[in-house]
Design a protein around this motif. Structure first.
Motif, PDB file in Angstrom:
ATOM      1  N   SER A 329       0.834  -1.214   0.000  1.00 47.83           N
ATOM      2  CA  SER A 329       0.000   0.000   0.000  1.00 47.83           C
ATOM      3  C   SER A 329       0.865   1.260   0.000  1.00 47.83           C
ATOM      4  O   SER A 329       0.508   2.285  -0.584  1.00 47.83           O
ATOM      5  CB  SER A 329      -0.929  -0.010   1.206  1.00 47.83           C
ATOM      6  OG  SER A 329      -0.142  -0.234   2.358  1.00 47.83           O
ATOM      7  N   SER A 330       2.074   1.164   0.621  1.00 47.43           N
ATOM      8  CA  SER A 330       2.898   2.376   0.728  1.00 47.43           C
ATOM      9  C   SER A 330       3.652   2.697  -0.571  1.00 47.43           C
ATOM     10  O   SER A 330       4.030   3.849  -0.794  1.00 47.43           O
ATOM     11  CB  SER A 330       3.898   2.220   1.870  1.00 47.43           C
ATOM     12  OG  SER A 330       4.654   1.071   1.640  1.00 47.43           O
ATOM     13  N   MET A 331       3.851   1.680  -1.440  1.00 45.20           N
ATOM     14  CA  MET A 331       4.587   1.859  -2.711  1.00 45.20           C
ATOM     15  C   MET A 331       5.963   2.507  -2.503  1.00 45.20           C
ATOM     16  O   MET A 331       6.411   3.318  -3.304  1.00 45.20           O
ATOM     17  CB  MET A 331       3.771   2.731  -3.679  1.00 45.20           C
ATOM     18  CG  MET A 331       2.498   2.095  -4.159  1.00 45.20           C
ATOM     19  SD  MET A 331       2.710   1.296  -5.734  1.00 45.20           S
ATOM     20  CE  MET A 331       2.816   2.681  -6.820  1.00 45.20           C
ATOM     21  N   VAL A 332       6.621   2.151  -1.404  1.00 40.45           N
ATOM     22  CA  VAL A 332       7.936   2.741  -1.145  1.00 40.45           C
ATOM     23  C   VAL A 332       8.936   2.085  -2.083  1.00 40.45           C
ATOM     24  O   VAL A 332       8.869   0.877  -2.332  1.00 40.45           O
ATOM     25  CB  VAL A 332       8.379   2.456   0.316  1.00 40.45           C
ATOM     26  CG1 VAL A 332       9.648   3.213   0.662  1.00 40.45           C
ATOM     27  CG2 VAL A 332       7.273   2.774   1.280  1.00 40.45           C
ATOM     28  N   SER A 333       9.878   2.865  -2.590  1.00 38.64           N
ATOM     29  CA  SER A 333      10.877   2.244  -3.460  1.00 38.64           C
ATOM     30  C   SER A 333      12.088   1.818  -2.639  1.00 38.64           C
ATOM     31  O   SER A 333      12.459   2.468  -1.662  1.00 38.64           O
ATOM     32  CB  SER A 333      11.271   3.197  -4.572  1.00 38.64           C
ATOM     33  OG  SER A 333      11.914   4.297  -4.036  1.00 38.64           O
ATOM     34  N   LYS A 334      12.668   0.694  -3.059  1.00 38.23           N
ATOM     35  CA  LYS A 334      13.826   0.143  -2.346  1.00 38.23           C
ATOM     36  C   LYS A 334      15.056   0.253  -3.239  1.00 38.23           C
ATOM     37  O   LYS A 334      14.953   0.251  -4.457  1.00 38.23           O
ATOM     38  CB  LYS A 334      13.588  -1.354  -2.080  1.00 38.23           C
ATOM     39  CG  LYS A 334      12.667  -1.630  -0.920  1.00 38.23           C
ATOM     40  CD  LYS A 334      12.787  -3.083  -0.478  1.00 38.23           C
ATOM     41  CE  LYS A 334      12.527  -4.065  -1.609  1.00 38.23           C
ATOM     42  NZ  LYS A 334      12.463  -5.448  -1.286  1.00 38.23           N
ATOM     43  N   SER A 335      16.238   0.290  -2.577  1.00 36.11           N
ATOM     44  CA  SER A 335      17.476   0.273  -3.360  1.00 36.11           C
ATOM     45  C   SER A 335      17.699  -1.118  -3.924  1.00 36.11           C
ATOM     46  O   SER A 335      17.246  -2.112  -3.355  1.00 36.11           O
ATOM     47  CB  SER A 335      18.659   0.613  -2.458  1.00 36.11           C
ATOM     48  OG  SER A 335      18.562   1.935  -2.050  1.00 36.11           O
ATOM     49  N   LEU A 336      18.434  -1.175  -5.026  1.00 36.23           N
ATOM     50  CA  LEU A 336      18.745  -2.459  -5.643  1.00 36.23           C
ATOM     51  C   LEU A 336      19.702  -3.241  -4.756  1.00 36.23           C
ATOM     52  O   LEU A 336      20.578  -2.662  -4.107  1.00 36.23           O
ATOM     53  CB  LEU A 336      19.413  -2.224  -7.004  1.00 36.23           C
ATOM     54  CG  LEU A 336      18.527  -1.583  -8.059  1.00 36.23           C
ATOM     55  CD1 LEU A 336      19.363  -1.017  -9.190  1.00 36.23           C
ATOM     56  CD2 LEU A 336      17.538  -2.619  -8.598  1.00 36.23           C
ATOM     57  N   HIS A 337      19.535  -4.560  -4.767  1.00 33.99           N
ATOM     58  CA  HIS A 337      20.461  -5.404  -4.022  1.00 33.99           C
ATOM     59  C   HIS A 337      21.812  -5.420  -4.754  1.00 33.99           C
ATOM     60  O   HIS A 337      21.853  -5.496  -5.980  1.00 33.99           O
ATOM     61  CB  HIS A 337      19.862  -6.818  -3.938  1.00 33.99           C
ATOM     62  CG  HIS A 337      20.799  -7.797  -3.335  1.00 33.99           C
ATOM     63  ND1 HIS A 337      21.249  -7.669  -2.030  1.00 33.99           N
ATOM     64  CD2 HIS A 337      21.402  -8.892  -3.847  1.00 33.99           C
ATOM     65  CE1 HIS A 337      22.080  -8.661  -1.778  1.00 33.99           C
ATOM     66  NE2 HIS A 337      22.193  -9.416  -2.865  1.00 33.99           N
ATOM     67  N   ILE A 338      22.888  -5.324  -3.989  1.00 36.24           N
ATOM     68  CA  ILE A 338      24.222  -5.343  -4.619  1.00 36.24           C
ATOM     69  C   ILE A 338      24.969  -6.580  -4.150  1.00 36.24           C
ATOM     70  O   ILE A 338      25.204  -6.759  -2.957  1.00 36.24           O
ATOM     71  CB  ILE A 338      25.041  -4.095  -4.239  1.00 36.24           C
ATOM     72  CG1 ILE A 338      24.256  -2.821  -4.582  1.00 36.24           C
ATOM     73  CG2 ILE A 338      26.409  -4.097  -4.934  1.00 36.24           C
ATOM     74  CD1 ILE A 338      24.857  -1.572  -3.986  1.00 36.24           C
ATOM     75  N   ARG A 339      25.336  -7.450  -5.111  1.00 38.00           N
ATOM     76  CA  ARG A 339      26.173  -8.602  -4.775  1.00 38.00           C
ATOM     77  C   ARG A 339      27.624  -8.194  -4.979  1.00 38.00           C
ATOM     78  O   ARG A 339      27.922  -7.386  -5.840  1.00 38.00           O
ATOM     79  CB  ARG A 339      25.875  -9.768  -5.725  1.00 38.00           C
ATOM     80  CG  ARG A 339      24.479 -10.334  -5.595  1.00 38.00           C
ATOM     81  CD  ARG A 339      24.207 -11.254  -6.771  1.00 38.00           C
ATOM     82  NE  ARG A 339      25.177 -12.336  -6.808  1.00 38.00           N
ATOM     83  CZ  ARG A 339      24.979 -13.546  -6.297  1.00 38.00           C
ATOM     84  NH1 ARG A 339      23.838 -13.838  -5.741  1.00 38.00           N
ATOM     85  NH2 ARG A 339      25.917 -14.468  -6.357  1.00 38.00           N
ATOM     86  N   GLY A 340      28.517  -8.810  -4.219  1.00 37.74           N
ATOM     87  CA  GLY A 340      29.943  -8.562  -4.462  1.00 37.74           C
ATOM     88  C   GLY A 340      30.544  -7.552  -3.508  1.00 37.74           C
ATOM     89  O   GLY A 340      30.178  -7.490  -2.336  1.00 37.74           O
ATOM     90  N   ARG A 341      31.468  -6.753  -4.047  1.00 40.62           N
ATOM     91  CA  ARG A 341      32.248  -5.809  -3.257  1.00 40.62           C
ATOM     92  C   ARG A 341      31.417  -4.826  -2.436  1.00 40.62           C
ATOM     93  O   ARG A 341      30.516  -4.201  -2.985  1.00 40.62           O
ATOM     94  CB  ARG A 341      33.012  -4.920  -4.236  1.00 40.62           C
ATOM     95  CG  ARG A 341      34.535  -5.020  -4.195  1.00 40.62           C
ATOM     96  CD  ARG A 341      35.143  -5.675  -5.316  1.00 40.62           C
ATOM     97  NE  ARG A 341      35.266  -7.090  -5.008  1.00 40.62           N
ATOM     98  CZ  ARG A 341      36.360  -7.656  -4.546  1.00 40.62           C
ATOM     99  NH1 ARG A 341      37.426  -6.960  -4.299  1.00 40.62           N
ATOM    100  NH2 ARG A 341      36.394  -8.943  -4.315  1.00 40.62           N
ATOM    101  N   PRO A 342      31.712  -4.651  -1.146  1.00 35.13           N
ATOM    102  CA  PRO A 342      31.025  -3.601  -0.393  1.00 35.13           C
ATOM    103  C   PRO A 342      31.532  -2.231  -0.853  1.00 35.13           C
ATOM    104  O   PRO A 342      32.653  -2.106  -1.353  1.00 35.13           O
ATOM    105  CB  PRO A 342      31.445  -3.862   1.057  1.00 35.13           C
ATOM    106  CG  PRO A 342      32.676  -4.687   0.966  1.00 35.13           C
ATOM    107  CD  PRO A 342      32.707  -5.373  -0.355  1.00 35.13           C
ATOM    108  N   HIS A 343      30.724  -1.198  -0.709  1.00 35.36           N
ATOM    109  CA  HIS A 343      31.174   0.150  -1.052  1.00 35.36           C
ATOM    110  C   HIS A 343      30.482   1.106  -0.108  1.00 35.36           C
ATOM    111  O   HIS A 343      29.445   0.778   0.475  1.00 35.36           O
ATOM    112  CB  HIS A 343      30.828   0.492  -2.502  1.00 35.36           C
ATOM    113  CG  HIS A 343      29.365   0.637  -2.712  1.00 35.36           C
ATOM    114  ND1 HIS A 343      28.700   1.833  -2.622  1.00 35.36           N
ATOM    115  CD2 HIS A 343      28.407  -0.288  -2.950  1.00 35.36           C
ATOM    116  CE1 HIS A 343      27.422   1.644  -2.812  1.00 35.36           C
ATOM    117  NE2 HIS A 343      27.203   0.370  -3.012  1.00 35.36           N
ATOM    118  N   HIS A 344      31.054   2.284   0.063  1.00 31.11           N
ATOM    119  CA  HIS A 344      30.393   3.230   0.971  1.00 31.11           C
ATOM    120  C   HIS A 344      29.249   3.930   0.246  1.00 31.11           C
ATOM    121  O   HIS A 344      29.243   4.023  -0.982  1.00 31.11           O
ATOM    122  CB  HIS A 344      31.416   4.209   1.560  1.00 31.11           C
ATOM    123  CG  HIS A 344      32.014   5.136   0.546  1.00 31.11           C
ATOM    124  ND1 HIS A 344      31.392   6.282   0.140  1.00 31.11           N
ATOM    125  CD2 HIS A 344      33.181   5.068  -0.162  1.00 31.11           C
ATOM    126  CE1 HIS A 344      32.138   6.887  -0.769  1.00 31.11           C
ATOM    127  NE2 HIS A 344      33.231   6.167  -0.967  1.00 31.11           N
TER     128      HIS A 344
END
Ligand code: PMV
Length: 388
Positions: A329-344
Motif C-alpha cells: 500500500s505504501s509503494m515505497v521504493s527500495k534500493s537495488l540489491h548489490i552482490r559482491g564488493r562492499p562500497h560506501h
C-alpha cells in the motif's frame, strides 16, 4: 593429485571475462578460430566464478557432467565431450587414458541472469580436467577451452587478456596483457536487467552475422587492429578516458553488426538503451569520462569505472531504476540489491546535482527494470581449490 588405487579428484575455480574488444564471428566453426582479435578484463572470482570438480575413478563406467545440479547430455559431438576426449588423449599418465570421469560444475552467480557463464564454465572445465589428467600448460589449456566456447580461452588468465585470432588451433591463442594487480582502481558494476525474452545464442547469432553482415567484414579488416593497439596502450598507461572511449565504441559497433545482420538481432532492450544514455549524460555533465558501458549478447550492462566513482554511479542507478512493490500500500521504493564488493554510500550532495541534470535532460525513471547489481573488480586466472 595421487594415482594410488587409481583415483584422482581435482576441484578448480575459473573466472568470467567481459570483452572490451568484442569477438563476433568465426573463421572456423569447430575449433572456434575467430575472425578478429579480441580483448577482455577478467572478473574477480570472489564475486563471480564457476567451480568444477573432476573425479576420475576406475569404477566410473561413463563420462558424466552435472551443471548446477542438472545432468547434461554428453553426446559425441558436444563441446564438453570433445574436450574430455581431447584432454584424455593427451594425458602423460597412461593409466588415466582409459578411465572415465564424473564432472560436477556450479556457478556462484545465478545462471538465469543471462550473464556470460559459458566462458567461466568451459575455462574451468579445461583447467580442472587438465589438472586431473596431468596437463598444466596454461596456453594449451586455453586453446582447449577455446574449442568449448571461444571467449573461454581468455578466462584462463587474470588481468586483461588479448586473444590473438591466428589461423588454426596452434596460432589462435590468448595472452595476458597485464595481470590483475596492474590497475588496482579498475572496477566493474554489472546491471542485471529484467528481461524474460530468451535471446538467440551467441554461436547462432555470430554465424548469422558472418553470413549476412558486410559491417562485420569491414570491422574485422579495417577497425579492430588499430583499436586493439590503442586500448592495450591505454591499459598499460592506466588511461581511463581512452580505455572508456574504445570500450563504448566497440560495444556500439558490435550491436550495430547485430542490426546489420539479416534478419537483425536485438540484444539490447529499452533498459539497456536507457543505461547507455545515462552513462553519456554523466560523462558530459562531469566533463570527464567516468563510466564506460559494454553489452554482450543480452541486455545486461557491464560498466567499467574507477573505484572512486562506484558509489556515485550506484546512487544514480538506484535513483533511475528503483524497485517498487506495487502490491504494497505504501509503494515505497527500495534500493537495488548489490552482490559482491562492499562500497560506501554516496552522499546526497555527490549525486543530487547529477540526478537533477539527468532529470532536466528528460531521463525517465524506469521502475523494476534492473533486478540487482554485481559490484566487482579485475581478478586473477583459474585456481586449484582441492587436489588429491
Ligand atoms: O564465446 P561465446 O560464444 O560465448 O561468444 C561471446 C561473444 C561476446 O560475449 C558477445 C563477445 C566476447 O568477446 O566475449
Amino acid at each position: 593429485m595421487s594415482k594410488l588405487n587409481m583415483k584422482v579428484s581435482v576441484t578448480a575455480k575459473a573466472p568470467v571475462n567481459i570483452a572490451v574488444i568484442k569477438y563476433w564471428g568465426k573463421q572456423q566453426d569447430k575449433l572456434k578460430i575467430p575472425i578478429n582479435d579480441s580483448l577482455s578484463g577478467t572478473l574477480n572470482m570472489d564475486d563471480m566464478c564457476t567451480t568444477t570438480s573432476v573425479l576420475i575413478d576406475e569404477t566410473i563406467k561413463e563420462d558424466s557432467l552435472y551443471l548446477n545440479g542438472e545432468e547434461q547430455n554428453l553426446h559425441e559431438s558436444s563441446p564438453a565431450k570433445l574436450m574430455i576426449e581431447r584432454i584424455r588423449s593427451m594425458t602423460p599418465i597412461e593409466e588415466l587414458s582409459k578411465m572415465k570421469t564424473k564432472i560436477v560444475s556450479n556457478n556462484n552467480f545465478p545462471t538465469a541472469a543471462g550473464l556470460a557463464s559459458s566462458a567461466a564454465g568451459y575455462a574451468c572445465l579445461a583447467f580442472a580436467l587438465g589438472h586431473a589428467y596431468g596437463i598444466q600448460d596454461q596456453t594449451l589449456l586455453s586453446k582447449i577451452a577455446r574449442a568449448g566456447s571461444g571467449s573461454a580461452c581468455r578466462s584462463l588468465f587474470g588481468g586483461f587478456v588479448h586473444w590473438i585470432r591466428g589461423s588454426d588451433h596452434d596460432t589462435s591463442l590468448a595472452r595476458q596483457v597485464v595481470d590483475e594487480n596492474h590497475w588496482p582502481d579498475m572496477r566493474v558494476v554489472i546491471c542485471v536487467v529484467n528481461d524474460a525474452k530468451k535471446e538467440i545464442s551467441s554461436s547462432l547469432g555470430m554465424a548469422q552475422s558472418v553470413k549476412t553482415s558486410p559491417l562485420l567484414q569491414y570491422r574485422a579488416t579495417k577497425i579492430v587492429q588499430e583499436r586493439l593497439e590503442t586500448i592495450k596502450n591505454a591499459i598499460i598507461e592506466r588511461d581511463f578516458e581512452k580505455f572508456a572511449e574504445i570500450t563504448m565504441k566497440e560495444s556500439n559497433e558490435f550491436h550495430a553488426i547485430c542490426l546489420d545482420t539479416f534478419p537483425p538481432i536485438f540484444y539490447l532492450n529499452e533498459t539497456s538503451r536507457h543505461i547507455i544514455s545515462i552513462c553519456h549524460l554523466i560523462n558530459q555533465y562531469i566533463g570527464q569520462t567516468k563510466v564506460a558501458y559494454t553489452f554482450d549478447a543480452g541486455p545486461n550492462a557491464c560498466i567499467y569505472l574507477l573505484k572512486d566513482f562506484v558509489p556515485t554511479f550506484i546512487g544514480i542507478i538506484n535513483h533511475f531504476f528503483p524497485l517498487v512493490d506495487h502490491n504494497s500500500s505504501s509503494m515505497v521504493s527500495k534500493s537495488l540489491h548489490i552482490r559482491g564488493r562492499p562500497h560506501h554510500e554516496p552522499s546526497a550532495i555527490d549525486i543530487n546535482h547529477i540526478v537533477d541534470h539527468l532529470k532536466s535532460s528528460n531521463v525517465r525513471i524506469l521502475q523494476n527494470s534492473i533486478r540487482y547489481l554485481i559490484s566487482t573488480s579485475i581478478g586473477g586466472g583459474p585456481e586449484l581449490v582441492l587436489s588429491d
